[in-house]
Write a protein that holds these residues in place. Structure first.
Motif: not given
Ligand code: ZN
Lengths: 443, 494
Positions: A387-416
Motif C-alpha cells: 500500500p502507498i502513503q496518500d498522494l496528491r495529484f494535479d493534472d488536466s482532463l486533457y491528459n487524463i482522458f486525452g493524451t495519457e489514456l492508454a485503455a479503459l476496462t471492459k467491465d464497468r461499475s454502476r454507482f447510485t
C-alpha cells in the motif's frame, strides 16, 4: 401520495386567474438512515419528508416557493392557496425574466420501481453480525423516494423508487478498503460475497507501506476512482449556461483546439434507470445524449432557460445549483481491457481504487487536483508490492482522458448517488476503470 | 422599510404550532428513557440578479420536527414534517422501533448527562429584523449592485445574490429543557467574470459565498456595496492581463478571506472529535490528530491562538446552546501553538474523555446532531499589514478562496485564490493571476511567522460545510487577521 398530490393540485389549479400558470413539483421520501462505526450502530434516523415547489408565472415573470407538506389535506390546501395569493402579490414587483418560458403540457406518465429488502431491524443485525470481527464504518440508506411534476397545462409525471444502498469501508488501523452494496433485491449471499471481497482487499494491504515520491507515474484508476474524477464534469464543465458565463474548462474541446482520446465517450444515458424520466419542470429527458464522443465534444447540456436566453435548442437538461446544468445519469463507454489483464498491463506504477476531495486547480486549463484514498497500491512488474502513503495529484482532463489514456476496462461499475444533503438524490453513473500512461502527483 | 404581506396558514402559525407540539410532547415524554422534541422552521429567500436582470427568485419554507428517544443508553432519531397527531405518532413509533434494535448493537451506552436540563433563549444581534426587508427593496439592491459590477463590456457576467434566512428553533425534553433560539442570517455574494475571448477570470466579494453573517436588514448599505462593486470589477479586468503566479518556494501572506478556508480545512475539520473517533471515516474522513495529541502537539508556531467562540456578535455561527442543549462558551482550542481542546460534543467527550465544546449541531429538523465547527477564529498579532509586507523579501499575497482540496486525514492540502500580489524587497509590485499554494498541515502552521493586529481581523464563513451520513451542511464562521507563512510552495495556472 400520487392521489393526494393530484387532488391537492387540481384544487390549486382551479384558483388561477387569467393567464396565470402554476407548476407543482414534489420531492417526498420515507427514509431509514443507519450509520455504523466499529461495526456497531452509531446513529439511526427515520425521516418522513415531503416538499412541494410551487412555481408561479404570469406576464413574463416567474417566482418559485418550496414548502414542506404536512399531509393534512386542509392544512396543505390552505398553504397552497396562501402561497398563490402571496406570489400573485409579489410578481408585479419584479422585472420580467430573460429566461422566461411559458409552461406547456409535457404529457402524463408514471413509473414505479421497488427493490425488495428485509426490514431495517434485520439489516442492522445482519450487518453487525457479518462484520463483527472487522472494524467497519458505513451508511445504510433505504426507503421510497418520490418525484412528481404537475402543471396547470395538464402535465402530470410521477416517479417512485423504493431502493436501498449500503456504502461502507473496513479498516485495519489506518488501512482501509471500500465496499458498496445496492441491488434490485436484497440478496444475502451477494451481500456476504461483497463483504468478503472488502475483507480480502484489506488483507492485501497488510504488506509494509511504500512511500512514493511526487512525480509522474503509470497509473490504473479503478471505476470508483474514475467516478470521482467524472464528477468534475458536473462541476459546471458540461453546463452551457456556465460556458456562456465564462466558466470554460472544455472550451478547447468545444472549439476543437484539443481533443480527448478517441477511446473516450461521455454520455448522458437516462435509460440506465438511475433517475426519474423527467426533469424538474417535467420535460422528458432524452434517453441518450452524447456529450463527448470518441474524444470530440458533441453537446453541452442545455435546459430551456439557457436555450431561451442564448437562442439555442434545449436538450431538456436539468439544472442544479446556481442554474448550472448537470448530468443525472452519466455513462463513460467501456474499453477492451479485461480485469485479469489490469496488473500486467499496468506493469510498474500506481493502482488507485479511490480518490477524494477533487476540485478544479485551474479551470481554464481543465486542471484538477485531489487525493488518493482507501486501498491504493504500488505495483511492480504486475505484482502488488504494497500500500502507498496518500498522494496528491494535479493534472488536466486533457491528459487524463486525452493524451495519457492508454485503455479503459471492459467491465464497468454502476454507482447510485449516495449524497443526502438536505434530501436524498436520484441519479448515478456507470463507468469503467482507466489505465493512464502517466498521471502527475505533486505532494 | 415596509413589511412583507403576511399571509400565514393558521395551523402553521408559530404560536399555534408551539402549543400543539407541547400538547403532543406530553403524550410521549415518558415513553422512553429520554425524549425530546425540536421544531425547526427556516425560511430562506434566495434572490439572484445577473447583468441587471432577474436570474432566480426562490423561497423555501422548511418546517419539521425532530424527535429524540433514548433506549438503554442509545439515542435514536425520528423526523417528520407531517405535523399532525397521526404524523407524530408514526414518527415516534418508527424512531422507537429502530432505536430498540440499534440499542442492542450500539457503539456506546450513554447516560442522560449528554442531554443537560437547561432553559434559555438566543436571538441574533440586529437592528431591523430580516422579515421587514421586502422583495422590492432587496431586488432593487441586487439590480443596482449587479449593474455596478458591469462597468465594462469585458465583464460578461455580473452577479449579485442575497440569501436571507430566518430560522427559529423550539426544543424541549423530558429532562425539563426548554430552549428557544432565533437567527437572522445573510449570505451576500457579488462576482464579476471578465473575458477577452481568450482569458476568463472571476473576482468576487470575498470568494464564492464567503461573505456571510448573522444580522438584520441594516446590513444592506447600497453606497458601500457600490464601492465594493467597483473594486471587484476593476480587479477582474486587471486579472485578464496579469502574469501567472510564479512556481517557487517563497513567503506567503494570506488575506482573511482565504484564511477562512485555511482555518476551516486544516484546523476545524481535523479537531472534530467524531472524526478522530472514526465516525466519519467512510465519508468525510479521519484525522491525523490522535487522542494523545491533546495537551502535547505543537500544532503551530507560538504566535498561533485559536478559539471556539460562539458569542461573536454578527458572526455566522453564534448561538447560546448547541442542538442538544449544551450551553456554548468560548474556549481555546490551540494556545501558543499547542493543541489544547477538541471540537467534541458531550457525546464525543464522554466516549473519548477529551475536553470539548458545545458543538452538537444538525443541518435541520431531519438530521441527527454531529460534531461540528461553529465560529473558529484565529487571534490577532502585533503587525500592521504594511509592516508585514515590509518583512517579506520575496513573496505572494493571496486573496479570496476559489479552490480547495485536502486529504481525508487533513494533512496534504492544496488551495487556490482569485487574486494575488507579488512582493519584492518589502514592496507590492504586481498583480498575479491563478495564485495557488500547497502544504502539509502541521509544518505549515509551524511556518506561521506573523499576524496583523486585532483591529484588522475580518470575519467570514461558509453556509455549506459538508459532513455526515446522511449528509448535512452546516454554517460556520471564521475570523482571522492577515497571516504570514515562511517558505511555502506557491504556483500558478496553466
Ligand atoms: Zn467543511
Amino acid at each position: 401520495m400520487q392521489t393526494y398530490l393530484k387532488s391537492l393540485s387540481e384544487k390549486l389549479f382551479n384558483e388561477l386567474k387569467g393567464n396565470e400558470e402554476l407548476s407543482i413539483g414534489l420531492h417526498s421520501e420515507e427514509s431509514e438512515f443507519v450509520r455504523f462505526n466499529h461495526s456497531l450502530v452509531r446513529q439511526n434516523t427515520h425521516v418522513h419528508q415531503h416538499e412541494a415547489t410551487f412555481q408561479f408565472q404570469n406576464d413574463g415573470r416567474t417566482y418559485a416557493k418550496t414548502a414542506t407538506l404536512t399531509l393534512d389535506p386542509e392544512t396543505d390546501l390552505a398553504l397552497g392557496r396562501d402561497t398563490i395569493t402571496e406570489m400573485r402579490a409579489v410578481l408585479p414587483l419584479i422585472d420580467p425574466s430573460p429566461k422566461y418560458t411559458p409552461m406547456v403540457n409535457n404529457g402524463t406518465s408514471e413509473v414505479f420501481q421497488k427493490s425488495e429488502r428485509p426490514p431495517v431491524e434485520k439489516v442492522i443485525n445482519h450487518i453487525t453480525d457479518v462484520f463483527s470481527k472487522s472494524d467497519l464504518a458505513g451508511f445504510y440508506c433505504a426507503g421510497p423516494l418520490r418525484q412528481a411534476s404537475l402543471n396547470s397545462k395538464g402535465q402530470s409525471h410521477y416517479f417512485e423508487n423504493d431502493s436501498f444502498f449500503f456504502d461502507y469501508s473496513v479498516y485495519d488501523g489506518p488501512r482501509a478498503a471500500k465496499g458498496y452494496y445496492a441491488d434490485s433485491q436484497w440478496d444475502e449471499a451477494r451481500f456476504d460475497k461483497q463483504a468478503s471481497q472488502a475483507k480480502n482487499t484489506l488483507s492485501l494491504l497488510a504488506k509494509p507501506q511504500i512511500k512514493v515520491k511526487p512525480g509522474a507515474y503509470r497509473t490504473y484508476l479503478a471505476p470508483m476512482a474514475v467516478a470521482e474524477i467524472a464528477e468534475i464534469f458536473n462541476w459546471r464543465a458540461v453546463s452551457r449556461s456556465q460556458y456562456e458565463q465564462g466558466f470554460t474548462p472544455l472550451k478547447k474541446l468545444f472549439t476543437r483546439e484539443q481533443l480527448f482520446s478517441p477511446h473516450f465517450s461521455l454520455i448522458e444515458n437516462n435509460s440506465l434507470g438511475l433517475n426519474s424520466h423527467f426533469n424538474t419542470i417535467g420535460e422528458i429527458s432524452p434517453s441518450v445524449l452524447p456529450i463527448i464522443e470518441n474524444g470530440e465534444m458533441k453537446n453541452f447540456l442545455i435546459n430551456s432557460a439557457t436555450a431561451k436566453e442564448y437562442n439555442l435548442v434545449s436538450n431538456n437538461a436539468d439544472a442544479g445549483m446556481w442554474s448550472s446544468e448537470v448530468m443525472r445519469s452519466m455513462e463513460i463507454r467501456a474499453g477492451t481491457l479485461a480485469d485479469e489483464q489490469i496488473l500486467k498491463e499496468l506493469g510498474t506504477g500506481l493502482y488507485l481504487t479511490n480518490l477524494h476531495y477533487i476540485n478544479w486547480s485551474d479551470p481554464q486549463a481543465a486542471r484538477l487536483t485531489g487525493m488518493t484514498r482507501f486501498a491504493c497500491f504500488w505495483v511492480e512488474n504486475g505484482e502488488i508490492a504494497g500500500p502507498i502513503q496518500d498522494l496528491r495529484f494535479d493534472d488536466s482532463l486533457y491528459n487524463i482522458f486525452g493524451t495519457e489514456l492508454a485503455a479503459l476496462t471492459k467491465d464497468r461499475s454502476r454507482f447510485t448517488n449516495t449524497l443526502t444533503y438536505q434530501k436524498r438524490r436520484l441519479g448515478g453513473m456507470m463507468v469503467p476503470g482507466a489505465l493512464l500512461n502517466k498521471m502527475n502527483f505533486t505532494l | 422599510m415596509q413589511a412583507q404581506t403576511k399571509n400565514e396558514t393558521p395551523s402553521l402559525k408559530a404560536e399555534n404550532l408551539a402549543q400543539f407540539l407541547q400538547t403532543e410532547f406530553k403524550k410521549y415524554r415518558s415513553a422512553a428513557d429520554f425524549v425530546s422534541f425540536k421544531m425547526i422552521r427556516e425560511k430562506t429567500r434566495d434572490y439572484s440578479v445577473r447583468n441587471g436582470k432577474a436570474e432566480d427568485l426562490t423561497e423555501f419554507v422548511d418546517l419539521g420536527l425532530m424527535i429524540e428517544v433514548m433506549v438503554s443508553g442509545h439515542i435514536g432519531y425520528g423526523a417528520t414534517c407531517e405535523l399532525t397527531a397521526d404524523g407524530i405518532k408514526r414518527a415516534f413509533e418508527r424512531a422507537l422501533n429502530m432505536t430498540r434494535t440499534s440499542a442492542s448493537r450500539a457503539v456506546y451506552k450513554f447516560d442522560k448527562n449528554i442531554r443537560p436540563a437547561v432553559q434559555g433563549t438566543y436571538s441574533t444581534s440586529r437592528k431591523v429584523r430580516l422579515d421587514k426587508l421586502s422583495l422590492t427593496e432587496i431586488f432593487d439592491y441586487l439590480k443596482k449592485t449587479s449593474l455596478g459590477l458591469k462597468t465594462n463590456d469585458k465583464i460578461i457576467s455580473a452577479v449579485s445574490d442575497a440569501m436571507l434566512i430566518e430560522c427559529t428553533q423550539n426544543y424541549f425534553s423530558s429532562e425539563g429543557t426548554e430552549i428557544f433560539q432565533e437567527f437572522d442570517i445573510i449570505v451576500n455574494s457579488m462576482s464579476a467574470t471578465a473575458s477577452d475571448g481568450k482569458e476568463s477570470q472571476t473576482r468576487s466579494l470575498h470568494g464564492g459565498r464567503g461573505n456571510c453573517i448573522q444580522g438584520g436588514a441594516e446590513y444592506f448599505q447600497l453606497d458601500n456595496a457600490l464601492r465594493e462593486c467597483e473594486t471587484i470589477s476593476r480587479e477582474a479586468l486587471e486579472l485578464l492581463t496579469a502574469e501567472n503566479c510564479p512556481s517557487e518556494t517563497c513567503d506567503l501572506i494570506l488575506a482573511p478571506d482565504q484564511m477562512l478556508l485555511q482555518i476551516h480545512e486544516s484546523i476545524g475539520h481535523p479537531l472534530e472529535l467524531d472524526r478522530i473517533l472514526g465516525d466519519e471515516r467512510n465519508f468525510a474522513g479521519w484525522s491525523f490528530v490522535q487522542p494523545a495529541d491533546f495537551g502535547h502537539l505543537q500544532y503551530g508556531s507560538p504566535i498561533m491562538n485559536v478559539v471556539f467562540d460562539p458569542a461573536g456578535a454578527n458572526q455566522l455561527a453564534s448561538y447560546n446552546f448547541d442542538d442538544v442543549g449544551n450551553k456554548a462558551d468560548k474556549k481555546y482550542l490551540i494556545k501558543s501553538g499547542k493543541l489544547e481542546a477538541a471540537l467534541g460534543s458531550l457525546e464525543s467527550q464522554t466516549r473519548s474523555k477529551i475536553s470539548g465544546v458545545a458543538n452538537a449541531r444538525s443541518s435541520s429538523w431531519n438530521r441527527a446532531p454531529i460534531d461540528r465547527m461553529a465560529n473558529i477564529n484565529l487571534e490577532g498579532g502585533d503587525l500592521s499589514l504594511d509592516q508585514m509586507i515590509a518583512k517579506v523579501e520575496r513573496g505572494v499575497i493571496m486573496y479570496s478562496n476559489r479552490s480547495w482540496s485536502i486529504d481525508d486525514y487533513r494533512r496534504k492540502f492544496q488551495f487556490g485564490c482569485e487574486y494575488g500580489k507579488l512582493i519584492e524587497n518589502g514592496k507590492v509590485t504586481k498583480t498575479l493571476k491563478n495564485p495557488n499554494y500547497r502544504g502539509v498541515t502541521v509544518p505549515f502552521w509551524n511556518a506561521l511567522s506573523g499576524l496583523t493586529t486585532t483591529d484588522t481581523i475580518e470575519s467570514y464563513g461558509s453556509p455549506y460545510c459538508g459532513k455526515g451520513e446522511p449528509s448535512q451542511v452546516i454554517r460556520v464562521g471564521h475570523a482571522s487577521p492577515y497571516a504570514l507563512f515562511k517558505n511555502i510552495e506557491v504556483f500558478g495556472g496553466g
